[in-house]
Design a protein around this motif. Structure first.
Motif, PDB file in Angstrom:
ATOM      1  N   ILE A 139       0.730  -1.328  -0.076  1.00 38.91           N
ATOM      2  CA  ILE A 139       0.298   0.021  -0.158  1.00 38.91           C
ATOM      3  C   ILE A 139       0.897   1.034  -0.382  1.00 38.91           C
ATOM      4  O   ILE A 139       1.824   1.400   1.116  1.00 38.91           O
ATOM      5  N   PHE A 140       0.880   1.830  -0.628  1.00 38.41           N
ATOM      6  CA  PHE A 140       1.352   3.728  -1.020  1.00 38.41           C
ATOM      7  C   PHE A 140       0.246   4.777  -1.317  1.00 38.41           C
ATOM      8  O   PHE A 140      -0.498   4.662  -1.990  1.00 38.41           O
TER       9      PHE A 140
ATOM     10  N   CYS B 116      -1.955  -2.629  -3.398  1.00 41.55           N
ATOM     11  CA  CYS B 116      -1.411  -3.499  -4.646  1.00 41.55           C
ATOM     12  C   CYS B 116      -1.406  -5.032  -3.811  1.00 41.55           C
ATOM     13  O   CYS B 116      -0.502  -5.021  -2.775  1.00 41.55           O
ATOM     14  N   SER B 117      -1.085  -5.452  -4.688  1.00 42.07           N
ATOM     15  CA  SER B 117      -0.817  -7.413  -4.536  1.00 42.07           C
ATOM     16  C   SER B 117       0.381  -7.962  -5.877  1.00 42.07           C
ATOM     17  O   SER B 117       0.298  -7.419  -7.037  1.00 42.07           O
ATOM     18  N   CYS B 118       1.336  -7.643  -4.818  1.00 45.83           N
ATOM     19  CA  CYS B 118       3.025  -8.250  -5.958  1.00 45.83           C
ATOM     20  C   CYS B 118       2.963  -8.606  -5.883  1.00 45.83           C
ATOM     21  O   CYS B 118       3.263  -9.911  -4.312  1.00 45.83           O
ATOM     22  N   SER B 119       3.691  -9.722  -6.901  1.00 41.78           N
ATOM     23  CA  SER B 119       4.116 -11.471  -6.793  1.00 41.78           C
ATOM     24  C   SER B 119       5.986 -11.508  -7.053  1.00 41.78           C
ATOM     25  O   SER B 119       6.215 -12.203  -6.345  1.00 41.78           O
ATOM     26  N   ALA B 120       6.357  -9.626  -6.484  1.00 43.53           N
ATOM     27  CA  ALA B 120       7.638  -9.705  -6.068  1.00 43.53           C
ATOM     28  C   ALA B 120       7.904  -8.953  -5.820  1.00 43.53           C
ATOM     29  O   ALA B 120       7.049  -7.784  -5.158  1.00 43.53           O
TER      30      ALA B 120
ATOM     31  N   VAL C  34      -8.115   3.519  -3.753  1.00 48.92           N
ATOM     32  CA  VAL C  34      -8.869   4.001  -2.399  1.00 48.92           C
ATOM     33  C   VAL C  34      -9.361   4.987  -1.594  1.00 48.92           C
ATOM     34  O   VAL C  34      -8.277   5.653  -1.460  1.00 48.92           O
ATOM     35  N   LEU C  35      -9.773   5.026  -1.951  1.00 46.06           N
ATOM     36  CA  LEU C  35     -10.415   6.398  -1.208  1.00 46.06           C
ATOM     37  C   LEU C  35     -10.384   6.560   0.165  1.00 46.06           C
ATOM     38  O   LEU C  35     -11.038   5.390   0.805  1.00 46.06           O
ATOM     39  N   PRO C  36      -9.454   8.106   0.910  1.00 50.64           N
ATOM     40  CA  PRO C  36      -9.068   8.047   1.730  1.00 50.64           C
ATOM     41  C   PRO C  36     -10.858   8.116   2.720  1.00 50.64           C
ATOM     42  O   PRO C  36     -10.473   6.868   3.963  1.00 50.64           O
TER      43      PRO C  36
ATOM     44  N   LEU D  66      -1.106   7.028   6.868  1.00 49.15           N
ATOM     45  CA  LEU D  66      -1.138   6.108   7.502  1.00 49.15           C
ATOM     46  C   LEU D  66      -1.615   5.366   9.423  1.00 49.15           C
ATOM     47  O   LEU D  66      -1.826   4.604   9.277  1.00 49.15           O
ATOM     48  N   GLY D  67      -2.299   6.905   9.775  1.00 52.55           N
ATOM     49  CA  GLY D  67      -2.877   5.917  11.325  1.00 52.55           C
ATOM     50  C   GLY D  67      -4.124   5.806  11.075  1.00 52.55           C
ATOM     51  O   GLY D  67      -4.702   4.976  11.100  1.00 52.55           O
ATOM     52  N   ARG D  68      -4.670   6.223   9.092  1.00 54.62           N
ATOM     53  CA  ARG D  68      -6.094   5.865   8.531  1.00 54.62           C
ATOM     54  C   ARG D  68      -5.776   3.987   8.670  1.00 54.62           C
ATOM     55  O   ARG D  68      -6.338   3.100   8.669  1.00 54.62           O
ATOM     56  N   LEU D  69      -4.628   3.483   8.180  1.00 58.45           N
ATOM     57  CA  LEU D  69      -4.605   2.292   7.982  1.00 58.45           C
ATOM     58  C   LEU D  69      -4.270   1.497   8.657  1.00 58.45           C
ATOM     59  O   LEU D  69      -4.425   0.599   8.419  1.00 58.45           O
ATOM     60  N   LEU D  70      -3.688   2.045  10.053  1.00 58.37           N
ATOM     61  CA  LEU D  70      -3.155   1.250  10.757  1.00 58.37           C
ATOM     62  C   LEU D  70      -3.588   1.019  12.366  1.00 58.37           C
ATOM     63  O   LEU D  70      -2.848   0.079  12.984  1.00 58.37           O
ATOM     64  N   ASN D  71      -3.810   2.416  12.982  1.00 51.09           N
ATOM     65  CA  ASN D  71      -4.682   2.112  13.643  1.00 51.09           C
ATOM     66  C   ASN D  71      -5.993   1.076  13.690  1.00 51.09           C
ATOM     67  O   ASN D  71      -6.441   0.968  13.297  1.00 51.09           O
TER      68      ASN D  71
END
Length: 239
Positions: A51-52, A61-65, A84-86, A108-113
């Motif tokens: 995720i960026f 994102c889904s990454c195979s490498a 993805v909308l915040p 980052l806080g929205r994603l991880l808290n």
């Protein structure tokens, strides 16, 4: 006239018998190596989540490498990504590897808290100075950080322990999470100001915390997050 032919047959027969046995063994060996190679290949194909966040945009994102940190163009090219909308971010869990590239702590806080993450890598993709702000992450076992954009230092890794100061060179095993992992009994507080320093990652853990809201009054978001009143917690502070 028949004696030479008989003698020839007697010599040819054993010759072919001796050649057949190694051939079967080679086939078995090739088959075993093929199975091993296919198993290793399929293991390498397991996707990881990247995720960026950049310019108020969040890409999942889904990454195979593995993708080089902060290489947005390569990630969009090599991974399967969606925007993805915040305000549409939902609290979820990640059982595999999760990598997040970020430039500030807001998204980052929205994603991880209070998100359930076992294996987390955070890469700071800017030279911004981050505030002393804590993120609360559930079930964290391993943390990796990269702040090369700010400090040209190698990636650091930390295993989360129960009790005692631990640095990134520790070889001990992390806390083993039990069946109550989904109820967020293990909480790690991550001080985002650590990205401003080039010192080693450290952590300390406190067990048998009965009331996080009372024992950690500075963390106001515990008042809005549902916490169980009949369970004890293990709290780890990472700095």
């Amino acid at each position: 006239m028949n004696w030479p032919m008989k003698e020839k047959q007697e010599h040819i027969g054993p010759h072919w018998t001796r050649m057949a046995t190694p051939s079967r063994r080679c086939l078995l060996l090739i088959g075993a190596l093929g199975v091993f190679a296919f198993d290793r290949f399929t293991q390498g194909q397991k996707n990881s989540t990247l995720i960026f966040t950049k310019e108020n945009t969040i890409r999942n994102c889904s990454c195979s490498a593995d993708i080089q940190d902060c290489d947005y163009s390569l990630a969009n090219l090599m991974c399967s990504c969606k925007t993805v909308l915040p305000f549409a971010i939902e609290r979820t869990s990640y059982n595999g590897h999760l990598t997040i590239w970020f430039t500030d702590t807001t998204a980052l806080g929205r994603l991880l808290n209070f998100t359930l993450v076992r294996d987390l890598k955070l890469s700071l993709c800017s030279s911004n100075t981050l505030p002393t702000e804590y993120l609360a992450i559930c079930g964290l076992e391993r943390l990796r950080i990269n702040s090369e954009a700010k400090h040209p230092s190698p990636e650091q890794s930390l295993l989360i322990h129960s009790g005692g100061d631990k640095d990134s060179n520790s070889k001990e095993k992390p806390v083993s999470l039990h069946k109550d992992w989904q109820t967020c009994m293990y909480i790690s507080f991550l001080d985002m100001a650590l990205f401003n320093r080039d010192s080693s990652l450290k952590s300390y853990s406190i067990e048998n915390i009965a009331s996080i809201a009372n024992d950690f009054p500075d963390f106001s978001y515990f008042k809005t997050f549902p916490m169980s009143s009949n369970k004890s917690y293990v709290v780890t502070v990472i700095y």
